[in-house]
Write an enzyme that holds these catalytic residues in place. Sequence first.
Site, PDB file in Angstrom:
ATOM      1  N   LYS A  35      45.887 -45.157 -15.740  1.00 42.39           N
ATOM      2  CA  LYS A  35      47.031 -45.490 -14.293  1.00 42.39           C
ATOM      3  C   LYS A  35      48.390 -46.077 -14.480  1.00 42.39           C
ATOM      4  O   LYS A  35      49.135 -45.759 -13.223  1.00 42.39           O
ATOM      5  CB  LYS A  35      45.749 -46.389 -14.165  1.00 42.39           C
ATOM      6  CG  LYS A  35      45.749 -47.056 -14.271  1.00 42.39           C
ATOM      7  CD  LYS A  35      44.624 -48.429 -13.370  1.00 42.39           C
ATOM      8  CE  LYS A  35      44.597 -49.733 -14.134  1.00 42.39           C
ATOM      9  NZ  LYS A  35      45.641 -50.083 -13.520  1.00 42.39           N
ATOM     10  N   THR A  36      48.179 -47.274 -14.845  1.00 39.93           N
ATOM     11  CA  THR A  36      49.761 -48.309 -14.806  1.00 39.93           C
ATOM     12  C   THR A  36      51.236 -46.345 -15.209  1.00 39.93           C
ATOM     13  O   THR A  36      52.048 -46.555 -14.024  1.00 39.93           O
ATOM     14  CB  THR A  36      49.991 -48.509 -16.466  1.00 39.93           C
ATOM     15  OG1 THR A  36      49.090 -49.924 -15.682  1.00 39.93           O
ATOM     16  CG2 THR A  36      51.385 -50.117 -15.486  1.00 39.93           C
ATOM     17  N   ASP A 220      47.522 -51.044  -6.470  1.00 44.61           N
ATOM     18  CA  ASP A 220      46.740 -50.986  -8.087  1.00 44.61           C
ATOM     19  C   ASP A 220      45.456 -51.882  -8.181  1.00 44.61           C
ATOM     20  O   ASP A 220      45.180 -52.557  -7.593  1.00 44.61           O
ATOM     21  CB  ASP A 220      47.735 -51.527  -8.969  1.00 44.61           C
ATOM     22  CG  ASP A 220      47.468 -51.386 -10.616  1.00 44.61           C
ATOM     23  OD1 ASP A 220      46.299 -50.697 -10.902  1.00 44.61           O
ATOM     24  OD2 ASP A 220      47.927 -52.195 -11.267  1.00 44.61           O
ATOM     25  N   GLU A 221      43.946 -51.466  -8.727  1.00 43.62           N
ATOM     26  CA  GLU A 221      43.188 -51.850  -8.496  1.00 43.62           C
ATOM     27  C   GLU A 221      42.536 -52.070  -7.533  1.00 43.62           C
ATOM     28  O   GLU A 221      41.759 -52.985  -6.957  1.00 43.62           O
ATOM     29  CB  GLU A 221      42.900 -52.956  -9.613  1.00 43.62           C
ATOM     30  CG  GLU A 221      44.109 -52.881 -11.228  1.00 43.62           C
ATOM     31  CD  GLU A 221      43.419 -52.155 -11.632  1.00 43.62           C
ATOM     32  OE1 GLU A 221      41.501 -52.180 -11.546  1.00 43.62           O
ATOM     33  OE2 GLU A 221      43.318 -53.221 -12.741  1.00 43.62           O
ATOM     34  N   GLN A 251      34.702 -50.046 -12.495  1.00 44.10           N
ATOM     35  CA  GLN A 251      35.860 -51.380 -12.899  1.00 44.10           C
ATOM     36  C   GLN A 251      35.062 -52.146 -11.336  1.00 44.10           C
ATOM     37  O   GLN A 251      36.218 -52.798 -11.671  1.00 44.10           O
ATOM     38  CB  GLN A 251      37.033 -50.898 -13.574  1.00 44.10           C
ATOM     39  CG  GLN A 251      36.101 -50.225 -14.283  1.00 44.10           C
ATOM     40  CD  GLN A 251      37.822 -50.197 -14.856  1.00 44.10           C
ATOM     41  OE1 GLN A 251      38.634 -51.009 -16.431  1.00 44.10           O
ATOM     42  NE2 GLN A 251      38.915 -49.177 -15.214  1.00 44.10           N
ATOM     43  N   ARG A 607      36.526 -51.780 -23.527  1.00 41.02           N
ATOM     44  CA  ARG A 607      37.926 -52.611 -24.274  1.00 41.02           C
ATOM     45  C   ARG A 607      37.924 -51.561 -25.517  1.00 41.02           C
ATOM     46  O   ARG A 607      38.955 -52.348 -25.909  1.00 41.02           O
ATOM     47  CB  ARG A 607      37.612 -54.098 -23.851  1.00 41.02           C
ATOM     48  CG  ARG A 607      37.624 -54.620 -22.849  1.00 41.02           C
ATOM     49  CD  ARG A 607      38.353 -54.149 -21.252  1.00 41.02           C
ATOM     50  NE  ARG A 607      37.684 -53.154 -20.758  1.00 41.02           N
ATOM     51  CZ  ARG A 607      38.862 -52.287 -19.877  1.00 41.02           C
ATOM     52  NH1 ARG A 607      39.626 -52.585 -19.790  1.00 41.02           N
ATOM     53  NH2 ARG A 607      37.786 -51.645 -19.344  1.00 41.02           N
TER      54      ARG A 607
END
Length: 745
Positions: A35-36, A220-221, A251, A607
């Site tokens: 995503k970044t 973002d997020e 998330q 993770r």
Amino acid sequence: MAEPEHLVRLNPEQHRAVTTTEGPLLVLAGAGSGKTRVLTRRIAHLLHTGVSPQNVIAVTFTNKAAAEMRERVEELIGEAGERVWVSTFHSSCARILRSDIEALGWTKRFAIYDDDDQLRLIKGIIATLGYDTNQVSPRQVMSQIDAYKNRMRTPEQILEERRSHIGDPVLLVWREYEEALKAADAVDFNDLVGKTVQLFTEHPDVLERWRERFQYVLVDEYQDTNRGQYLLLRLLADEHRNLAVVGDDDQSIYGFRGADVSNILNFQVDYPEAIVVRLEQNYRSTKRILTLANAVVAHNPDRLEKRLWTESGEGSKIQIIVRRTVADEAKKVAEALLKLRRRGHEWKDMAIIYRTRAIARHFEAALRFDRIPHRVVGGRKLYERREIRDLLAYLRVLVNPADDAAALRVINVPPRGVGAKTLSKLREEAARRGQPLIITGRATGGGGSGVGEKGIVAFVRLVDELTALARDVTLPELVHETIERSGYKAMLESDRNEDDQIVKDSRERLVNLDTLIQDAADFRPPPGTLGPLDELTAWLDRIALTADADDVPEGGEVTLMTVHSSKGLEFPIVFVVQMNEGVFPHERSIETGLEEERRLAYVAFTRAMLRLVVTRSLHAAQHGGKAGALTRPSRFLFGIPLEVMDGDLPEGTPATGGRGERLSDARGITSRLGVFLSNRGGEVEQHTLVEIEGAEQLEIGVRVHHPRFGIGEIKQVHNTAIYVDFDGRQRRITAPAPGLRIVAD
């Protein structure tokens, strides 16, 4: 014609997200899906197509994320990237308010109060209003005000909604607090977003100017936005509608901070013309890890459908480890870390993730014992926490009455009326006599009959009482009695909210004190220790000598953190520990709803890049030296395709409440052909074991082998379970249980 550099090495979905520049865009970015990369390259593409850097704003939640995004943008597009507005929500709002807050009656030089400033101000207001701080907790009032502000509520709205009454101390303090902020030309942290929304709502001319400036808004997020941030984005983007949000509803784990997952779930309702791009290719984890994560979160009824996949291969099976106690579990994890280190893995490649911070203490102790370098993220180590230091100070003066530093720390904790003036007199008299404070206080009785002097007498009497007790009780009992008799527990339990529930901060501190009792119960004094006071001294020495890492090897550290702290991070090897029902999922969530707990499990599992190990204990954490209750495996470990897991697989029936999270979901998975050796009467017998291919094989009289209970005979058969006699003890087995096989001979 060759594509621009910023469009190279993008998969089709990433490419579509980067090049869709006009109108609302929802990018559903699963864990590890890049995503970044999409956000930064989308900014580069906007500038490549002629958009001015000054017309682009990108907002996120942490300074670290903002700095990373800014750095990548500058690498992609050079000097122009420096002019793109990339920052956190609160930093962006502060900059806007510095420009235009005068319209609301503040000056551009307004102060921003942090938590400590807030608490001091609220304490003063509570005192001025004449409330007892034992009844009206300053910290709880501050927490409640913050929660209301996150939801964009005012005292007047709370009254209108009948969520409170006109004489509610929280509302009265809140009103005085707002007046005090205004008088001080100050705002608090939550006001940064709230005042910006107010500014845009009440002053359309100001809003229009900022809309003209920010014609392209990237977020973002987005799943972590609260009500204020949602309104801010709507106000900025409603005219040009060039709002691109990147996020993952799976998330969304910050509900306790006010994050509202419905913001991302309803994006297409707010913007019916929105284009939706799903980033489902994962570049982080193996197939087996993703299978586990997908299987858990898929049970959530309200989610935007997506399923992570990867080209990185099957990877190692998820290992399930079960040990008798939490201490045994932690010891096994430490052993596994050492083994991985010997195989060439770096300490920094390994992480231990847990649901709540209180769990960390068990694993810290095990890592310290084996001298494994580690760091705890998201909070101080147990022995550095205030409540732990306070209790250890009480215990230190029992061992050494001359320890004035320990006495000074707790002589008025909990409050006994020993103020600065009284304490100054005591210290002067102790200096004149050349005696420790406690000895002087015992001899002089505090030197008077005032409240402060009586407080000193009460403290000395408590120390004498606990010193006598220390000679007659076990170490964990002494710690427990100190917490009780000092009034420390009562002080924390009195810290309650309007619903008469202990507030979160005090509840966590009580949990930390329970872990201290368990630490004392786990302690084994060295050989030659004589008597209870010697044992107490040895325990205090051990704490003092291990609180700081003296000999940390080079090569980084193992990271210990909560699931919340782990978000956005990745590690080659991850241990998710204490996967017990009531711990993960947390017991409080079982009645209020499991959706966020499943998302937490999804975050924890994803993770891991190469290897995932899940551990649990058969008994809950013990208290006061007594054996903890038997636990049940987390419901999140049931219904998982068994071909992705290995080790001590969960047995029996999971707790109810999770839709589809039942062992029966694993039907069709068969056991392997194998051999079992039994020892009867000193003779070793070999038995042939065969896989179970269908329920019809499980009939009364059939002998089966269970990996834990051995060989038994089926006595009863029901739809979902069989009852098997193992050496005279009948057990209920949900069939087909993992590892259950038929004895063929």
